[in-house]
Design a protein around this motif. Sequence first.
Motif, PDB file in Angstrom:
ATOM      1  N   ILE A  17       0.840  -1.201   0.000  1.00  6.62           N
ATOM      2  CA  ILE A  17       0.000   0.000   0.000  1.00  6.62           C
ATOM      3  C   ILE A  17       0.877   1.255   0.000  1.00  6.62           C
ATOM      4  O   ILE A  17       0.644   2.205  -0.749  1.00  6.62           O
ATOM      5  N   ILE A  18       1.906   1.242   0.851  1.00  5.23           N
ATOM      6  CA  ILE A  18       2.792   2.400   0.963  1.00  5.23           C
ATOM      7  C   ILE A  18       3.518   2.666  -0.360  1.00  5.23           C
ATOM      8  O   ILE A  18       3.661   3.819  -0.786  1.00  5.23           O
ATOM      9  N   SER A  19       3.959   1.614  -1.005  1.00  6.68           N
ATOM     10  CA  SER A  19       4.672   1.794  -2.268  1.00  6.68           C
ATOM     11  C   SER A  19       3.753   2.382  -3.333  1.00  6.68           C
ATOM     12  O   SER A  19       4.183   3.182  -4.175  1.00  6.68           O
ATOM     13  N   TYR A  20       2.482   2.013  -3.285  1.00  7.17           N
ATOM     14  CA  TYR A  20       1.504   2.575  -4.225  1.00  7.17           C
ATOM     15  C   TYR A  20       1.294   4.059  -3.934  1.00  7.17           C
ATOM     16  O   TYR A  20       1.266   4.892  -4.841  1.00  7.17           O
ATOM     17  N   VAL A  21       1.149   4.406  -2.655  1.00  8.34           N
ATOM     18  CA  VAL A  21       0.981   5.800  -2.251  1.00  8.34           C
ATOM     19  C   VAL A  21       2.203   6.625  -2.656  1.00  8.34           C
ATOM     20  O   VAL A  21       2.095   7.764  -3.115  1.00  8.34           O
ATOM     21  N   SER A  22       3.368   6.045  -2.507  1.00 10.01           N
ATOM     22  CA  SER A  22       4.618   6.754  -2.795  1.00 10.01           C
ATOM     23  C   SER A  22       4.749   7.123  -4.262  1.00 10.01           C
ATOM     24  O   SER A  22       5.435   8.077  -4.609  1.00 10.01           O
ATOM     25  N   ALA A  23       4.099   6.361  -5.128  1.00 10.95           N
ATOM     26  CA  ALA A  23       4.195   6.614  -6.566  1.00 10.95           C
ATOM     27  C   ALA A  23       3.339   7.797  -7.006  1.00 10.95           C
ATOM     28  O   ALA A  23       3.490   8.301  -8.120  1.00 10.95           O
ATOM     29  N   LEU A  32       2.123  10.215   3.015  1.00 14.22           N
ATOM     30  CA  LEU A  32       3.074   9.336   3.693  1.00 14.22           C
ATOM     31  C   LEU A  32       3.218   9.714   5.164  1.00 14.22           C
ATOM     32  O   LEU A  32       3.361   8.833   6.031  1.00 14.22           O
ATOM     33  N   HIS A  33       3.170  11.010   5.452  1.00 15.56           N
ATOM     34  CA  HIS A  33       3.235  11.441   6.849  1.00 15.56           C
ATOM     35  C   HIS A  33       2.028  10.910   7.621  1.00 15.56           C
ATOM     36  O   HIS A  33       2.159  10.453   8.772  1.00 15.56           O
ATOM     37  N   ALA A  34       0.856  10.949   6.997  1.00 19.78           N
ATOM     38  CA  ALA A  34      -0.354  10.420   7.642  1.00 19.78           C
ATOM     39  C   ALA A  34      -0.228   8.918   7.880  1.00 19.78           C
ATOM     40  O   ALA A  34      -0.664   8.407   8.926  1.00 19.78           O
ATOM     41  N   CYS A  35       0.373   8.209   6.948  1.00 19.14           N
ATOM     42  CA  CYS A  35       0.568   6.765   7.108  1.00 19.14           C
ATOM     43  C   CYS A  35       1.453   6.463   8.318  1.00 19.14           C
ATOM     44  O   CYS A  35       1.229   5.486   9.043  1.00 19.14           O
ATOM     45  N   CYS A  36       2.467   7.307   8.539  1.00 19.64           N
ATOM     46  CA  CYS A  36       3.379   7.095   9.664  1.00 19.64           C
ATOM     47  C   CYS A  36       2.663   7.253  11.009  1.00 19.64           C
ATOM     48  O   CYS A  36       3.136   6.733  12.037  1.00 19.64           O
ATOM     49  N   HIS A  40       2.597   1.868  15.025  1.00 19.25           N
ATOM     50  CA  HIS A  40       4.034   1.558  14.960  1.00 19.25           C
ATOM     51  C   HIS A  40       4.341   0.728  13.717  1.00 19.25           C
ATOM     52  O   HIS A  40       5.390   0.905  13.083  1.00 19.25           O
ATOM     53  N   GLN A  41       3.438  -0.187  13.390  1.00 15.15           N
ATOM     54  CA  GLN A  41       3.661  -1.053  12.235  1.00 15.15           C
ATOM     55  C   GLN A  41       3.670  -0.233  10.938  1.00 15.15           C
ATOM     56  O   GLN A  41       4.549  -0.400  10.087  1.00 15.15           O
ATOM     57  N   TRP A  42       2.705   0.675  10.804  1.00 14.03           N
ATOM     58  CA  TRP A  42       2.634   1.511   9.616  1.00 14.03           C
ATOM     59  C   TRP A  42       3.822   2.478   9.567  1.00 14.03           C
ATOM     60  O   TRP A  42       4.356   2.768   8.497  1.00 14.03           O
ATOM     61  N   TYR A  43       4.243   2.986  10.729  1.00 16.52           N
ATOM     62  CA  TYR A  43       5.406   3.877  10.777  1.00 16.52           C
ATOM     63  C   TYR A  43       6.646   3.167  10.246  1.00 16.52           C
ATOM     64  O   TYR A  43       7.394   3.718   9.425  1.00 16.52           O
ATOM     65  N   SER A  44       6.852   1.947  10.697  1.00 18.26           N
ATOM     66  CA  SER A  44       8.035   1.185  10.269  1.00 18.26           C
ATOM     67  C   SER A  44       8.031   0.954   8.763  1.00 18.26           C
ATOM     68  O   SER A  44       9.090   0.922   8.126  1.00 18.26           O
ATOM     69  N   ALA A  45       6.832   0.788   8.202  1.00 19.45           N
ATOM     70  CA  ALA A  45       6.735   0.517   6.772  1.00 19.45           C
ATOM     71  C   ALA A  45       6.862   1.787   5.935  1.00 19.45           C
ATOM     72  O   ALA A  45       7.350   1.748   4.797  1.00 19.45           O
ATOM     73  N   ALA A  46       6.422   2.923   6.490  1.00 23.88           N
ATOM     74  CA  ALA A  46       6.318   4.142   5.680  1.00 23.88           C
ATOM     75  C   ALA A  46       7.474   5.120   5.851  1.00 23.88           C
ATOM     76  O   ALA A  46       7.702   5.964   4.983  1.00 23.88           O
ATOM     77  N   VAL A  47       8.218   5.028   6.959  1.00 28.63           N
ATOM     78  CA  VAL A  47       9.196   6.071   7.255  1.00 28.63           C
ATOM     79  C   VAL A  47      10.294   6.170   6.206  1.00 28.63           C
ATOM     80  O   VAL A  47      10.749   7.268   5.852  1.00 28.63           O
TER      81      VAL A  47
END
Length: 380
Positions: A17-23, A32-36, A40-47
């Motif tokens: 999901i994060i990689s899709y958002v990043s594109a 991406l800031h909202a995802c963080c 904690h799990q989403w932060y680790s994936a998005a930071v």
Amino acid sequence: MPSSPQSHLPTEIIVQIISYVSADNRDRQKTLHACCLVSHQWYSAAVAYLYERPLVNTGIAFQRFTETISPPLGARKNKLNLGSFVHRLNLSHLVHHSSNSLTARLLGRVKGNLEVFAAPSLTFTISSLPALSKCLNLRNLDLSLVHDPIPFPALKQAISKHKKLTTLRLPQSTILTEPESARIPWPPSLQRLQISGRFNPLLIPTFSWPPALTSLALKNCSDLSVTNLGSLLSSPQLGSTLRRLTISGANRGVQPESINAIPAFLPNLTFLSVPGDMVDESFFDIICHMFPPLALTVLEFGLPCADLQLNFSTKSLVNALKTGLTNVREVGFANELVTDQLATEHDEIDDVLRQLEEHRVSQSGSGTQDEAQIGVYLLP
């Protein structure tokens, strides 16, 4: 009423999901800031995505970024090395928002994985070179806005071990012909170079160019007179390796005679972009008498140096396309140079280019992969 249990997504799904958002570049940083902030799990994936190419085009954004990446002494520090996540850092929009020491310190923090760096105009100085020398993963280095004079030998020494560097834009104050720079090796993979500043025409013919150089751009040069440009282009090394040449309208001293020298010195170019107002009928007269035809496949008439007009006729261009420019597939015009008359004559140029392509196909049995790449186009 009992609360519903929280759903748990596997980390692999969150990363997807994060990689899709990043594109999506429209609201990338905000999203991406909202995802963080989700967990904690989403932060680790998005930071890592959040800091990969930070958007720091305002003073407030830059201040927040530097306070996080390079916090002041005594401030609470993040356990993660956030600077290691930065791959692209564009500070070209900043003017007075940093300082010499802060720019150098920031480079030191992001040196581990930095691949693309565009320097600010006022706060990148010679004091930044030690930190720059440690950014060994750099692929693209843009110093074109830097105003502070930086000795070319010192800059060349700082990047000499950058084995991955392929693109370099030099500062506006560069002086290329300082003799001591010849002993310092260029980055071995450097292919694209933009020159600004000035050079000594007596020394430039023996100037040591990057061994892998294939693309050269001249922008903000102080004097591109016939003598100076001729001295530069007469280098046997450039005649052998160079395939792309761009001469910007943002140069001083460019004359039609300067442009006329290019085909004789660099017949192996496949791409040429020159100021549209610096090309006159004599340029095409020279080309029409050249044999074999030039290797050019793309010819651009770019932003002008002075006059918002073309000084040649469509007929002259068409005649050259049928003689010395038979390999050309695309012709580009800067929007500022397109008159009503030229707009009505685009079809004539298009027809000639497509006829030439049909002839090439009949001769070789194979054509270009994309017919859309054949014809006239406008430069933004």
